[in-house]
Design a protein around this motif. Sequence first.
Motif, PDB file in Angstrom:
ATOM      1  N   PHE A  44       0.703  -1.067  -0.014  1.00 20.69           N
ATOM      2  CA  PHE A  44       0.155   0.014   0.040  1.00 20.69           C
ATOM      3  C   PHE A  44       1.018   1.428   0.150  1.00 20.69           C
ATOM      4  CE2 PHE A  44      -2.077   3.075   2.939  1.00 20.69           C
ATOM      5  CZ  PHE A  44      -2.945   3.849   1.825  1.00 20.69           C
ATOM      6  N   ALA A  45       1.773   1.450   1.040  1.00 18.40           N
ATOM      7  CA  ALA A  45       2.564   2.439   1.051  1.00 18.40           C
ATOM      8  C   ALA A  45       4.050   1.913   1.554  1.00 18.40           C
ATOM      9  CB  ALA A  45       1.975   3.583   2.125  1.00 18.40           C
ATOM     10  N   PRO A  46       5.147   2.733   1.618  1.00 16.11           N
ATOM     11  CA  PRO A  46       6.435   2.076   2.002  1.00 16.11           C
ATOM     12  C   PRO A  46       6.189   1.887   3.547  1.00 16.11           C
ATOM     13  CG  PRO A  46       6.953   3.825   0.409  1.00 16.11           C
ATOM     14  CD  PRO A  46       5.437   3.795   0.565  1.00 16.11           C
ATOM     15  N   GLY A  47       6.625   0.418   4.151  1.00 21.37           N
ATOM     16  CA  GLY A  47       6.655   0.427   5.608  1.00 21.37           C
ATOM     17  C   GLY A  47       5.108  -0.153   5.995  1.00 21.37           C
ATOM     18  N   PHE A  48       4.263   0.124   5.358  1.00 24.05           N
ATOM     19  CA  PHE A  48       2.701  -0.321   5.725  1.00 24.05           C
ATOM     20  C   PHE A  48       2.736  -1.897   5.972  1.00 24.05           C
ATOM     21  CE2 PHE A  48      -1.697  -1.209   6.238  1.00 24.05           C
ATOM     22  CZ  PHE A  48      -2.344  -0.141   6.526  1.00 24.05           C
ATOM     23  N   PRO A  49       2.587  -2.170   7.226  1.00 22.38           N
ATOM     24  CA  PRO A  49       2.487  -3.647   7.472  1.00 22.38           C
ATOM     25  C   PRO A  49       0.998  -4.060   7.488  1.00 22.38           C
ATOM     26  CG  PRO A  49       2.837  -2.563   9.720  1.00 22.38           C
ATOM     27  CD  PRO A  49       2.617  -1.544   8.566  1.00 22.38           C
ATOM     28  N   TYR A  50       0.758  -5.253   6.712  1.00 21.63           N
ATOM     29  CA  TYR A  50      -0.655  -5.707   6.888  1.00 21.63           C
ATOM     30  C   TYR A  50      -0.431  -7.117   8.094  1.00 21.63           C
ATOM     31  CZ  TYR A  50      -2.479  -3.403   2.777  1.00 21.63           C
ATOM     32  OH  TYR A  50      -2.901  -2.387   1.898  1.00 21.63           O
ATOM     33  N   LEU A  51      -1.205  -6.868   9.151  1.00 23.83           N
ATOM     34  CA  LEU A  51      -0.955  -7.798  10.221  1.00 23.83           C
ATOM     35  C   LEU A  51      -2.185  -8.899  10.172  1.00 23.83           C
ATOM     36  CD1 LEU A  51       0.004  -5.271  13.125  1.00 23.83           C
ATOM     37  CD2 LEU A  51       1.554  -6.709  11.383  1.00 23.83           C
ATOM     38  N   ALA A  52      -1.510 -10.127  10.123  1.00 24.60           N
ATOM     39  CA  ALA A  52      -2.526 -11.237  10.136  1.00 24.60           C
ATOM     40  C   ALA A  52      -2.670 -11.476  11.719  1.00 24.60           C
ATOM     41  CB  ALA A  52      -2.170 -12.435   9.359  1.00 24.60           C
ATOM     42  N   GLY A  53      -3.731 -12.180  12.074  1.00 20.76           N
ATOM     43  CA  GLY A  53      -3.838 -12.724  13.383  1.00 20.76           C
ATOM     44  C   GLY A  53      -5.052 -11.919  14.342  1.00 20.76           C
ATOM     45  N   LEU A  54      -5.565 -10.976  13.728  1.00 17.81           N
ATOM     46  CA  LEU A  54      -6.434 -10.167  14.353  1.00 17.81           C
ATOM     47  C   LEU A  54      -7.663 -11.144  14.991  1.00 17.81           C
ATOM     48  CD1 LEU A  54      -7.656  -7.251  15.309  1.00 17.81           C
ATOM     49  CD2 LEU A  54      -8.995  -7.423  13.260  1.00 17.81           C
ATOM     50  N   ASP A  55      -8.216 -11.101  16.192  1.00 17.95           N
ATOM     51  CA  ASP A  55      -9.297 -11.699  16.677  1.00 17.95           C
ATOM     52  C   ASP A  55     -10.482 -11.460  15.720  1.00 17.95           C
ATOM     53  OD1 ASP A  55     -11.555 -12.542  18.079  1.00 17.95           O
ATOM     54  OD2 ASP A  55     -10.880 -11.661  20.024  1.00 17.95           O
ATOM     55  N   PRO A  56     -11.234 -12.518  15.161  1.00 16.34           N
ATOM     56  CA  PRO A  56     -11.873 -12.111  14.112  1.00 16.34           C
ATOM     57  C   PRO A  56     -13.269 -11.623  14.615  1.00 16.34           C
ATOM     58  CG  PRO A  56     -11.384 -14.535  14.290  1.00 16.34           C
ATOM     59  CD  PRO A  56     -10.646 -13.867  15.435  1.00 16.34           C
ATOM     60  N   ALA A  57     -13.546 -11.682  16.107  1.00 13.37           N
ATOM     61  CA  ALA A  57     -14.608 -10.936  16.802  1.00 13.37           C
ATOM     62  C   ALA A  57     -14.335  -9.500  16.749  1.00 13.37           C
ATOM     63  CB  ALA A  57     -14.784 -11.393  18.086  1.00 13.37           C
ATOM     64  N   LEU A  58     -13.057  -9.015  16.292  1.00 15.97           N
ATOM     65  CA  LEU A  58     -12.837  -7.634  16.150  1.00 15.97           C
ATOM     66  C   LEU A  58     -12.639  -6.956  14.788  1.00 15.97           C
ATOM     67  CD1 LEU A  58      -9.859  -7.008  18.863  1.00 15.97           C
ATOM     68  CD2 LEU A  58     -12.656  -7.148  19.268  1.00 15.97           C
ATOM     69  N   ALA A  59     -13.266  -7.809  13.906  1.00 15.81           N
ATOM     70  CA  ALA A  59     -13.242  -7.221  12.608  1.00 15.81           C
ATOM     71  C   ALA A  59     -14.279  -5.961  12.454  1.00 15.81           C
ATOM     72  CB  ALA A  59     -13.517  -8.538  11.661  1.00 15.81           C
ATOM     73  N   ALA A  82       9.391  -6.225   9.011  1.00 18.24           N
ATOM     74  CA  ALA A  82       9.704  -6.903   7.873  1.00 18.24           C
ATOM     75  C   ALA A  82       8.682  -8.181   7.608  1.00 18.24           C
ATOM     76  CB  ALA A  82      10.999  -7.463   7.775  1.00 18.24           C
ATOM     77  N   PRO A  83       8.409  -8.591   6.316  1.00 16.87           N
ATOM     78  CA  PRO A  83       7.360  -9.657   6.369  1.00 16.87           C
ATOM     79  C   PRO A  83       7.738 -10.842   7.084  1.00 16.87           C
ATOM     80  CG  PRO A  83       7.766  -8.842   4.060  1.00 16.87           C
ATOM     81  CD  PRO A  83       8.669  -8.065   5.291  1.00 16.87           C
ATOM     82  N   GLY A  84       6.807 -11.669   7.867  1.00 24.02           N
ATOM     83  CA  GLY A  84       7.256 -12.503   8.487  1.00 24.02           C
ATOM     84  C   GLY A  84       7.489 -12.402  10.109  1.00 24.02           C
ATOM     85  N   ASP A  85       7.916 -11.081  10.399  1.00 27.97           N
ATOM     86  CA  ASP A  85       7.939 -10.575  11.788  1.00 27.97           C
ATOM     87  C   ASP A  85       6.604 -11.067  12.704  1.00 27.97           C
ATOM     88  OD1 ASP A  85      10.562  -9.632  11.515  1.00 27.97           O
ATOM     89  OD2 ASP A  85       9.971  -7.694  11.298  1.00 27.97           O
ATOM     90  N   ARG A  86       7.030 -11.338  13.798  1.00 25.58           N
ATOM     91  CA  ARG A  86       5.690 -11.366  14.906  1.00 25.58           C
ATOM     92  C   ARG A  86       5.604 -10.075  15.504  1.00 25.58           C
ATOM     93  NH1 ARG A  86       5.874 -16.720  18.226  1.00 25.58           N
ATOM     94  NH2 ARG A  86       3.886 -15.944  19.041  1.00 25.58           N
ATOM     95  N   VAL A  87       4.541  -9.601  16.035  1.00 26.59           N
ATOM     96  CA  VAL A  87       4.299  -8.287  16.350  1.00 26.59           C
ATOM     97  C   VAL A  87       3.420  -8.535  17.739  1.00 26.59           C
ATOM     98  CG1 VAL A  87       3.102  -5.981  16.302  1.00 26.59           C
ATOM     99  CG2 VAL A  87       4.356  -6.972  14.118  1.00 26.59           C
ATOM    100  N   ARG A  88       3.905  -8.012  18.822  1.00 27.91           N
ATOM    101  CA  ARG A  88       3.103  -7.604  19.807  1.00 27.91           C
ATOM    102  C   ARG A  88       2.954  -5.998  20.262  1.00 27.91           C
ATOM    103  NH1 ARG A  88       2.497 -12.837  22.318  1.00 27.91           N
ATOM    104  NH2 ARG A  88       0.624 -11.652  23.421  1.00 27.91           N
TER     105      ARG A  88
END
Lengths: 233, 319
Positions: free
Chosen positions: A139-154, A210-216
């Motif tokens: 989308f833009a340089p450095g914009f992370p798409y994070l997988a793993g969102l609680d589906p109830a929060l969509a 970076a792609p593949g990183d885990r995020v907390r």
Amino acid sequence: MNATEADLQPLADDAWLLRFGDAIAPATLARVHALCARVRAASPPWLRDLVPAYASVGVFFDPAVADAEAVRDWLRQQCAALDEDSVAATPTRTVEIPVAYGGEFGPDLEAAAQALGIPADALAARHAAGDYTVAMIGFAPGFPYLAGLDPALALPRLATPRTRVPAGSVAIGGAQTGIYPRESPGGWRLLGRTPLRLFDPQRTPPALLAPGDRVRFRAIGADEFARLAARES
Amino acid sequence: MSLHVLAPGLLTTVQDRGREGWRHLGVARAGALDPFAAALANRLVGNPEDAAVLEITLLGPTLQWAQPLRIALCGAPWPMRFEAASGADCTLPTGRPLALPAGTLRLGAAREGARAWLAVAGGLDVPVVLGSRSTDLRGGFGGLDGRPLRRGDVLGLLAPPDIACTAPRHPAWWVDPLAGAPRTAPLRYVPTSHPAAARLAGQDWRVQASSDRQGLRLAGAALPGASGSAISEAVAPGTIQLPPDGQPIVLLADAQTVGGYPRLGHVIAADLPRLAQLRPGDALRLSPCDAATARALACAARVRMARIGLAVASRLASA
């Protein structure tokens, strides 16, 4: 579809697109990132760029260095060699992102919580408690798409996108969560903001994630936000 | 030694061959829309092929300098006027090295085509950001502060040439890599298996005014099958996307790194220079091509450009 059946098609005259099926799934994402790690480790001389996404990898090569067919055959071998063990053994980095939720930092938190039928602080807590993986950057340089969102929060995207989303905004768009690296237009729901700079072209590497990183995420208050923001600038 | 921007033109940016190695972090390639033309302009003034040049669009800039220098313009044919500081006034040809004294260069409006690349001996001195001097307009970095030229900008040169020149000089020969490529021939593309991919070839398309360095937006009879949601995956300059309105987009050098619209195929590398010359309102047709032929044509184009480059080098050496 298993790894050996990965589908390879021309993305450009100097790029292949390797597809691992067409669904968003944690196992597919793990395979994508494992293949990228494998290719980067091998570092073939023709490699220009690797672009991982949810279920695919774009592989850009220098056509003056290797024939497209040779690149394709090599990639097939790498896919075939990608077994469960090597996928599981792919090292991942965990990055902690401090986030100030609500108020001026997250102007959509209250409305989003109402839409979900939960208190605002519960939404912030559940968002912060998630275990996320950077599925891809785009989308833009450095914009992370994070997988793993609680589906109830969509949450659906805003009907009318904002013309200005502040840099660092942490947001939910559909079943995904992400962070805006610089001020830009955007239609995701803003829950909070991080004082960290996600993208700085003067840094190497330029992106915090970076792609593949885990995020907390770690919830912080306005004071800590101000302190960290001062350190970043 | 520097260039003073008296008028910026419509969209003039600093570009080289673009960025590599950062696509996974969302960083676009950027770079000259026709890297061959930019490389050739550099060759003509004795620069390395990847030196930074100015990409000019439809209406060129007015530039002034105080010492002799050498320039070359490649790409679309372009009206160029030069006023020497001494007052003499002349028109200048494109596609060849031009030695010029102190003065003012006025690049007018393109008569046909849309873009050209202006190389200056020594190369433009802007900082290297992520391995390139190219302007990333969407990211807002590279080139001159990540933006197009503005009036009042001053561009330095990395290695200013030490030449003596009191009146414009140029050789009798010139190069035109687009010569012999008919502007109206269909653009060739490698189709994907998407059901609408073959339909790209069946009709006339027109370039919409909203086109830019990120992509050419085409207008025509809407293609079916646009509503199917695709999952985001890598895209590249040349990728043909099908957004929900059924009007295809052909991505160019400033393309984002990933996209979620269905992909119909890609314009072959050998035809990318022609994409760079399309202007709003231009009509075009597309014709399908298989991947092996596309790669053979790309290879032939690289060989041809290398030959032209060698010919230029030998002419310059014997001059």
